[in-house]
Design a protein around this motif. Structure first.
Motif, PDB file in Angstrom:
ATOM      1  N   PHE A   1       0.786  -1.222   0.000  1.00 14.85           N
ATOM      2  CA  PHE A   1       0.000   0.000   0.000  1.00 14.85           C
ATOM      3  C   PHE A   1       0.824   1.281   0.000  1.00 14.85           C
ATOM      4  N   GLU A   2       2.085   1.178   0.306  1.00 14.20           N
ATOM      5  CA  GLU A   2       2.938   2.362   0.271  1.00 14.20           C
ATOM      6  C   GLU A   2       3.368   2.648  -1.177  1.00 14.20           C
ATOM      7  N   PRO A   3       3.813   3.882  -1.463  1.00  9.69           N
ATOM      8  CA  PRO A   3       4.172   4.235  -2.846  1.00  9.69           C
ATOM      9  C   PRO A   3       5.161   3.279  -3.507  1.00  9.69           C
ATOM     10  N   LEU A   4       6.208   2.882  -2.782  1.00  9.70           N
ATOM     11  CA  LEU A   4       7.191   1.977  -3.384  1.00  9.70           C
ATOM     12  C   LEU A   4       6.596   0.591  -3.614  1.00  9.70           C
ATOM     13  N   ASP A   5       5.705   0.154  -2.717  1.00 12.71           N
ATOM     14  CA  ASP A   5       5.018  -1.127  -2.925  1.00 12.71           C
ATOM     15  C   ASP A   5       4.244  -1.099  -4.244  1.00 12.71           C
TER      16      ASP A   5
ATOM     17  N   ARG B   1       6.601  -4.813 -11.986  1.00  9.49           N
ATOM     18  CA  ARG B   1       6.564  -6.252 -12.263  1.00  9.49           C
ATOM     19  C   ARG B   1       5.427  -6.605 -13.222  1.00  9.49           C
ATOM     20  N   THR B   2       4.305  -5.921 -13.066  1.00  7.02           N
ATOM     21  CA  THR B   2       3.159  -6.180 -13.945  1.00  7.02           C
ATOM     22  C   THR B   2       3.475  -5.797 -15.381  1.00  7.02           C
ATOM     23  N   VAL B   3       4.054  -4.621 -15.564  1.00 10.26           N
ATOM     24  CA  VAL B   3       4.383  -4.138 -16.913  1.00 10.26           C
ATOM     25  C   VAL B   3       5.394  -5.056 -17.585  1.00 10.26           C
ATOM     26  N   ARG B   4       6.355  -5.536 -16.838  1.00  3.72           N
ATOM     27  CA  ARG B   4       7.342  -6.460 -17.421  1.00  3.72           C
ATOM     28  C   ARG B   4       6.671  -7.723 -17.939  1.00  3.72           C
ATOM     29  N   GLN B   5       5.728  -8.249 -17.171  1.00  3.93           N
ATOM     30  CA  GLN B   5       4.992  -9.433 -17.643  1.00  3.93           C
ATOM     31  C   GLN B   5       4.204  -9.114 -18.911  1.00  3.93           C
ATOM     32  N   LEU B   6       3.505  -7.986 -18.910  1.00  2.56           N
ATOM     33  CA  LEU B   6       2.686  -7.622 -20.064  1.00  2.56           C
ATOM     34  C   LEU B   6       3.547  -7.477 -21.313  1.00  2.56           C
TER      35      LEU B   6
ATOM     36  N   THR C   1       1.439 -14.633 -15.093  1.00  5.67           N
ATOM     37  CA  THR C   1       1.641 -15.446 -13.893  1.00  5.67           C
ATOM     38  C   THR C   1       1.266 -14.638 -12.650  1.00  5.67           C
ATOM     39  N   VAL C   2       1.217 -15.337 -11.509  1.00  5.62           N
ATOM     40  CA  VAL C   2       0.993 -14.689 -10.221  1.00  5.62           C
ATOM     41  C   VAL C   2       2.357 -14.412  -9.597  1.00  5.62           C
ATOM     42  N   ASP C   3       2.564 -13.157  -9.192  1.00  2.00           N
ATOM     43  CA  ASP C   3       3.848 -12.739  -8.649  1.00  2.00           C
ATOM     44  C   ASP C   3       3.611 -12.054  -7.307  1.00  2.00           C
ATOM     45  N   ASN C   4       4.328 -12.464  -6.286  1.00  3.97           N
ATOM     46  CA  ASN C   4       4.185 -11.879  -4.956  1.00  3.97           C
ATOM     47  C   ASN C   4       5.240 -10.799  -4.754  1.00  3.97           C
ATOM     48  N   ALA C   5       4.804  -9.531  -4.878  1.00  2.00           N
ATOM     49  CA  ALA C   5       5.707  -8.403  -4.652  1.00  2.00           C
ATOM     50  C   ALA C   5       5.584  -7.862  -3.234  1.00  2.00           C
ATOM     51  N   TYR C   6       4.939  -8.614  -2.362  1.00  2.00           N
ATOM     52  CA  TYR C   6       4.715  -8.186  -0.981  1.00  2.00           C
ATOM     53  C   TYR C   6       5.107  -9.307  -0.018  1.00  2.00           C
ATOM     54  N   PRO C   7       6.312  -9.862  -0.173  1.00  2.00           N
ATOM     55  CA  PRO C   7       6.687 -11.051   0.611  1.00  2.00           C
ATOM     56  C   PRO C   7       6.847 -10.787   2.092  1.00  2.00           C
ATOM     57  N   ARG C   8       6.994  -9.528   2.502  1.00  4.40           N
ATOM     58  CA  ARG C   8       7.137  -9.265   3.931  1.00  4.40           C
ATOM     59  C   ARG C   8       5.839  -9.522   4.695  1.00  4.40           C
ATOM     60  N   ALA C   9       4.712  -9.652   3.969  1.00  6.38           N
ATOM     61  CA  ALA C   9       3.429  -9.893   4.629  1.00  6.38           C
ATOM     62  C   ALA C   9       2.682 -11.102   4.085  1.00  6.38           C
ATOM     63  N   VAL C  10       2.992 -11.520   2.871  1.00  5.63           N
ATOM     64  CA  VAL C  10       2.186 -12.538   2.187  1.00  5.63           C
ATOM     65  C   VAL C  10       2.976 -13.818   1.982  1.00  5.63           C
ATOM     66  N   ARG C  11       2.359 -14.943   2.352  1.00  2.00           N
ATOM     67  CA  ARG C  11       2.891 -16.267   2.057  1.00  2.00           C
ATOM     68  C   ARG C  11       1.903 -16.990   1.156  1.00  2.00           C
ATOM     69  N   ALA C  12       2.381 -17.959   0.399  1.00  8.23           N
ATOM     70  CA  ALA C  12       1.521 -18.638  -0.574  1.00  8.23           C
ATOM     71  C   ALA C  12       0.285 -19.241   0.087  1.00  8.23           C
ATOM     72  N   GLY C  13       0.463 -19.791   1.283  1.00  5.68           N
ATOM     73  CA  GLY C  13      -0.654 -20.428   1.972  1.00  5.68           C
ATOM     74  C   GLY C  13      -1.443 -19.515   2.875  1.00  5.68           C
ATOM     75  N   GLY C  14      -1.066 -18.242   2.941  1.00 10.35           N
ATOM     76  CA  GLY C  14      -1.783 -17.296   3.767  1.00 10.35           C
ATOM     77  C   GLY C  14      -1.613 -17.573   5.252  1.00 10.35           C
ATOM     78  N   ASN C  15      -2.660 -17.327   6.006  1.00 11.70           N
ATOM     79  CA  ASN C  15      -2.658 -17.532   7.454  1.00 11.70           C
ATOM     80  C   ASN C  15      -3.511 -18.756   7.771  1.00 11.70           C
ATOM     81  N   PRO C  16      -2.898 -19.892   8.060  1.00  8.05           N
ATOM     82  CA  PRO C  16      -3.661 -21.135   8.266  1.00  8.05           C
ATOM     83  C   PRO C  16      -4.697 -21.043   9.376  1.00  8.05           C
ATOM     84  N   ALA C  17      -4.376 -20.364  10.476  1.00  9.40           N
ATOM     85  CA  ALA C  17      -5.318 -20.262  11.588  1.00  9.40           C
ATOM     86  C   ALA C  17      -6.549 -19.458  11.191  1.00  9.40           C
TER      87      ALA C  17
END
Length: 376
Positions: free
Chosen positions: A220-224, A231-236, A242-258
């Motif tokens: 949500f921050e400007p650099l994010d 990354r989106t433009v490079r794919q286009l 493909t699905v690309d995670n540019a927010y790895p400090r908060a997001v994991r592939a499996g999310g929050n299991p609990a």
């Protein structure tokens, strides 16, 4: 605070913008499906800094905005009852229903309270066993887990005078509906980082492959946001999807299991109406049979309330990305934060509110406006 400021560094932003400009060779249209991202984009002028060939389309990412009018009217009906304490987050109180809002109900004597957590509402129920306490549970996958946990706790504690008015929605079916529209111009998506922090990214690869669109998870921050755009433009430009995670400090592939386990226990997937858009199959949650006694819609028998959206409010077209807020005839004139026609002007994450707050002095709100159409 320093950690946040690092993601607002103007020098790093300039480098990312240079990279984006050097990459773009033809027009592209990207949609962010997050009201928080929309406000960050407008507040920081990110859309104005990008190359002219790159358009950011604001999607249905505001949880307050997509809550349908009929659910607001159900909330008004319940909150007007003398035996009810109706609890809600503050941004729902100004959302217009048919003829009034929750603030007006409170002014007429209804016990409408602003809380900061569904657990606050549960505490009120515990302290007032002779009153029915209802919490207004709205939002995406982000707010659904704490609401589910509160119902789970109410059942475990045997608190019977608490219930939830549910209007939870899910992002992946909305992306599918947008891509199936004959009016769709979207070629890629910036996915909401907070949603994916709960649910992970497992639902997105099938969408990216089916519709051949890149989906990049970002924050949500400007650099994010700029990194997500890069990354989106490079794919286009490479013809990738493909699905690309540019927010790895908060997001994991499996999310929050609990959190996901709590959702699976308390809720079940259902069709859900989106304000100004219509019903999207499998796009929401309702309380499962095990917790149906805590469903305020059933408890107060308001399920038959159905309402037509006002024709003068074009928030549905704004939510679908078919209309920029200032292109609506009512923007800044008949529709302002003090006199809103729809939730997109009221909510702190609404696109109309963002344009009014950060952009209205730059815009001509009296000139001709283009016409839009419907997605679903």
């Amino acid at each position: 605070m320093k950690y946040v400021e690092e993601f607002q560094d103007p020098e790093l932003a300039a480098r990312l913008l240079d990279d984006i400009r050097a990459t773009v060779t033809r027009p592209w249209a990207l949609m962010e499906v997050c009201g928080g991202q929309t406000h960050s984009i407008i507040r920081h002028g990110i859309d104005q800094l990008l190359p002219d060939d790159l358009e950011l389309i604001h999607g249905p990412g505001c949880p307050v905005c997509v809550t349908p009018l009929e659910v607001i009217d159900k909330a008004l009906a319940i909150a007007s009852r003398p035996d009810v304490v109706f609890c809600s987050f503050g941004d729902m109180l100004r959302v217009p229903g048919t003829g009034r809002d929750l603030f007006q109900v409170r002014g007429e004597g209804g016990d409408v309270r602003v809380v900061y957590s569904p657990l606050d509402a549960l505490r009120i129920a515990e302290e007032n066993p002779d009153r029915e306490v209802v919490f207004f549970g709205i939002g995406f996958e982000t707010t659904a887990p704490p609401n589910a946990m509160t119902v789970h706790q109410a059942r475990a504690l045997g608190i019977r005078n608490f219930s939830l008015l549910v209007s939870h929605v899910r992002v992946p079916p909305a992306i599918e509906a947008i891509m199936q529209s004959p009016d769709c111009r979207v070629q890629a998506f910036l996915a909401a980082g907070h949603v994916c922090s709960v649910m992970g990214t497992e639902e997105y690869p099938a969408l990216a492959e089916r519709f051949r669109v890149p989906i990049v998870v970002t924050g949500f921050e400007p650099l994010d946001i700029l990194e997500g755009v890069r990354r989106t433009v490079r794919q286009l430009e490479r013809g990738e999807h493909t699905v690309d995670n540019a927010y790895p400090r908060a997001v994991r592939a499996g999310g929050n299991p609990a959190a996901r386990a709590m959702l699976d226990d308390v809720f079940e997937v259902t069709d859900r109406a989106w304000r100004g858009i219509g019903v999207i199959p499998d796009s929401g949650w309702r309380l499962s049979a095990r917790y149906r006694d805590y469903d305020a819609e059933h408890r107060f028998q308001v399920g038959d309330i159905a309402t037509l959206e006002p024709a003068e409010c074009r928030s549905g077209e704004v939510l679908q990305g078919l209309l920029k807020p200032h292109e609506c005839e009512a923007f800044g004139t008949a529709c302002t934060p003090r006199t809103p026609l729809g939730a997109t002007m009221v909510s702190s994450e609404g696109a109309c509110a963002a344009y009014y707050l950060y952009r209205r002095l730059e815009l001509d709100v009296t000139g001709p406006r283009r016409q839009g159409s419907s997605v679903v």
